[in-house]
Motif scaffolding. Structure first.
Motif, short mmCIF file in Angstrom:
data_model
loop_
_atom_site.label_atom_id
_atom_site.label_comp_id
_atom_site.label_asym_id
_atom_site.label_seq_id
_atom_site.Cartn_x
_atom_site.Cartn_y
_atom_site.Cartn_z
N GLY A 170 0.85 -1.19 0.00
CA GLY A 170 0.00 0.00 0.00
C GLY A 170 0.88 1.24 0.00
O GLY A 170 1.70 1.40 0.90
N ASP A 181 -3.66 5.98 -5.18
CA ASP A 181 -3.10 5.13 -4.12
C ASP A 181 -3.29 3.67 -4.47
O ASP A 181 -4.34 3.29 -5.01
N ARG A 182 -2.31 2.90 -4.12
CA ARG A 182 -2.41 1.45 -4.33
C ARG A 182 -2.62 0.77 -3.00
O ARG A 182 -1.88 1.02 -2.05
N TYR A 183 -3.65 -0.07 -2.92
CA TYR A 183 -3.85 -0.94 -1.77
C TYR A 183 -3.91 -2.37 -2.30
O TYR A 183 -4.93 -2.78 -2.84
N ASP A 184 -2.83 -3.05 -2.19
CA ASP A 184 -2.73 -4.40 -2.74
C ASP A 184 -3.07 -4.35 -4.23
O ASP A 184 -2.39 -3.64 -4.97
N PHE A 236 -4.16 -4.71 2.99
CA PHE A 236 -2.85 -4.52 2.36
C PHE A 236 -1.78 -4.55 3.44
O PHE A 236 -2.09 -4.60 4.63
N GLU A 264 1.85 -2.85 5.06
CA GLU A 264 2.77 -1.72 5.10
C GLU A 264 3.92 -2.15 5.99
O GLU A 264 3.71 -2.46 7.16
N GLU A 314 -6.44 -2.71 7.08
CA GLU A 314 -7.55 -2.61 6.14
C GLU A 314 -7.71 -1.16 5.70
O GLU A 314 -7.34 -0.24 6.44
N SER A 315 -8.21 -1.00 4.49
CA SER A 315 -8.49 0.34 4.00
C SER A 315 -9.90 0.35 3.46
O SER A 315 -10.26 -0.49 2.64
N VAL A 333 -11.73 1.68 1.11
CA VAL A 333 -11.47 2.47 -0.08
C VAL A 333 -12.73 3.11 -0.67
O VAL A 333 -12.65 4.15 -1.33
N PHE A 346 -6.96 5.34 3.95
CA PHE A 346 -5.88 5.17 4.92
C PHE A 346 -4.93 6.35 4.76
O PHE A 346 -4.88 6.95 3.70
N LEU A 349 -1.70 7.07 4.13
CA LEU A 349 -0.43 6.52 3.65
C LEU A 349 0.73 7.49 3.89
O LEU A 349 1.88 7.06 4.02
#
Ligand code: SAH
Length: 386
Positions: free
Chosen positions: A86, A103-106, A173, A175, A181-182, A184, A192, A194
């Motif tokens: 993430g 943003d990338r979450y997994d 995801f 970190e 958890e996010s 989204v 989240f 980040l």
């Protein structure tokens, strides 16, 4: 503009050749009609143009966008390993994508827009992201002031999935190896915070032995790091019950519970590796007749656990069998280590803790304590462990 400011404010526009729509490309010239920059036009924002290209003119076409996306990607290429899934992939103005965050979450991407200028370009941008970033899903998030125009003019909603399968629950995801958890689809920002990653790591380094108050905790990010860093206890304080429930779930995410027979599970899951394994089984020998079987079981258990140790891993094996002497238990563990053909070092052998009353104190000498006699059901009361 010449010094690289990414915005042109409405009140510094002297002349404009036509009214223009949100998202159109605007070209900015100085008083002497020299090219200054080109950017995204927004007639309804005091930030009238957000710069895409400054200095020298360039054709802003699909190829240009594709290069821009590639550059943002390359900037992060070696920053993260698989322990961090993430992170921010596009950071607005800093990456040359003004008013846009990705943003990338997994395997889920969350695209957050802060200007209506992106709305007419959404399809084009999403197409590129799908092609170049190879993720499963793209979620659209809109800053509050864009929600009406997005709905009325582009039929787009906050929390809409623009690409990929639907989503019923928060995305999980990692970190730096911690799991979170996010939310989204509805959560704050993109689900989240980040941007606090490095600060969270700093807290991890400060937390050992400390009790930690995490005020405005949201989903407990700082607390998870504090816990990993050896905090005595972490207290999350937040107004939002929703955020606090997420904090509890985030703690739970980093605690796996497996209900199974330990011998069976260890045999059936040879691929799961651990850096530290603790074996503290119940007594294997409550009668003398069970002694030999117990020793075999200890050896077997240690052997199984060693298979699950990553390189440099540590095994802690314990016994509380009254009929197994400390030394024979230690030997059983050593034999399993030797048979594993892995190099090992014996770090420590210990027994049960001393009675707190035995600990000498610095206070004035105490009167002789009364003699206490305690009946023990165990013949061998020592609780060996290695
Ligand atoms: N530190 C968090 C992010 C904080 S976001 C992290 O690293 O993830 C701000 C949080 O403050 C939100 O969760 C919000 O619910 C909470 N909040 C806002 N006002 C508050 C108040 N007066 N008292 C306690 N919490 C509050």
């Amino acid at each position: 503009m010449r010094r690289g400011h990414p915005w042109l404010f409405a009140d510094s526009v002297l002349r404009q050749d036509r009214r223009g729509c949100a998202g159109e490309l605007a070209v900015i010239y100085d008083r002497k009609n020299r090219f200054l920059a080109a950017g995204l036009f927004d007639p309804d924002s005091p930030i009238r143009v957000r710069v895409l290209q400054a200095g020298k003119p360039q054709t802003i076409d699909l190829y240009w966008w594709s290069e821009r996306l590639q550059q943002a990607r390359e900037r992060r290429q070696n920053l993260f390993d698989e322990q961090t899934t993430g992170y921010r992939w596009i950071n607005g103005e800093s990456d040359g994508w003004p008013g846009l965050v990705l943003d990338r979450y997994d395997t889920t991407l969350v695209l957050k827009l802060y200007t209506a200028a992106w709305l007419p370009r959404l399809e084009e941008i999403i197409g590129l992201m799908v092609q170049q970033l190879h993720q499963e899903r793209i979620v659209l998030r809109l800053s509050r002031n864009l929600r009406d125009v997005a709905q009325d003019q582009f039929a787009k909603k906050d929390g809409e999935i623009l690409f990929g399968p639907t989503l019923g629950e928060p995305v999980i995801f990692s970190e730096t190896g911690l799991r979170f958890e996010s939310e989204v689809l509805r959560g704050q920002k993109t689900g989240f915070f980040l941007d606090q990653r490095e600060n969270r790591r700093n807290i991890e380094g400060l937390a050992r032995g400390r009790s930690v108050l995490n005020a405005f905790s949201f989903s407990g990010g700082f607390s998870l790091y504090a816990a990993r860093g050896g905090a005595l206890v972490a207290t999350d304080l937040d107004l939002s019950a929703h955020a606090l429930r997420s904090a509890s779930r985030n703690f739970a995410l980093n605690h796996e519970v497996l209900q199974a027979d330990a011998f069976e599970w260890l045999s059936a899951n040879p691929k799961r590796k651990f850096d530290l394994a603790v074996l503290d089984p119940p007594s294997f020998a409550t009668r003398e007749a069970e002694r030999a079987g117990a020793l075999r079981a200890y050896a077997k258990l240690a052997a199984l656990a060693i298979e699950h140790l990553s390189s440099g891993g540590i095994l802690v094996a314990c016994s509380c069998s009254a009929h197994v002497a400390a030394q024979e238990f230690f030997e059983a563990a050593r034999m399993s280590a030797a048979k594993s053909k892995r190099r090992f070092v014996e770090l420590r052998t210990t027994c049960q803790p001393r009675n707190p009353k035995d600990v000498s104190s610095n206070s004035a000498p105490q009167a002789m304590p009364p003699i206490t006699l305690r009946h023990s059901e165990r013949r061998n009361t020592s609780r060996p462990s290695t």
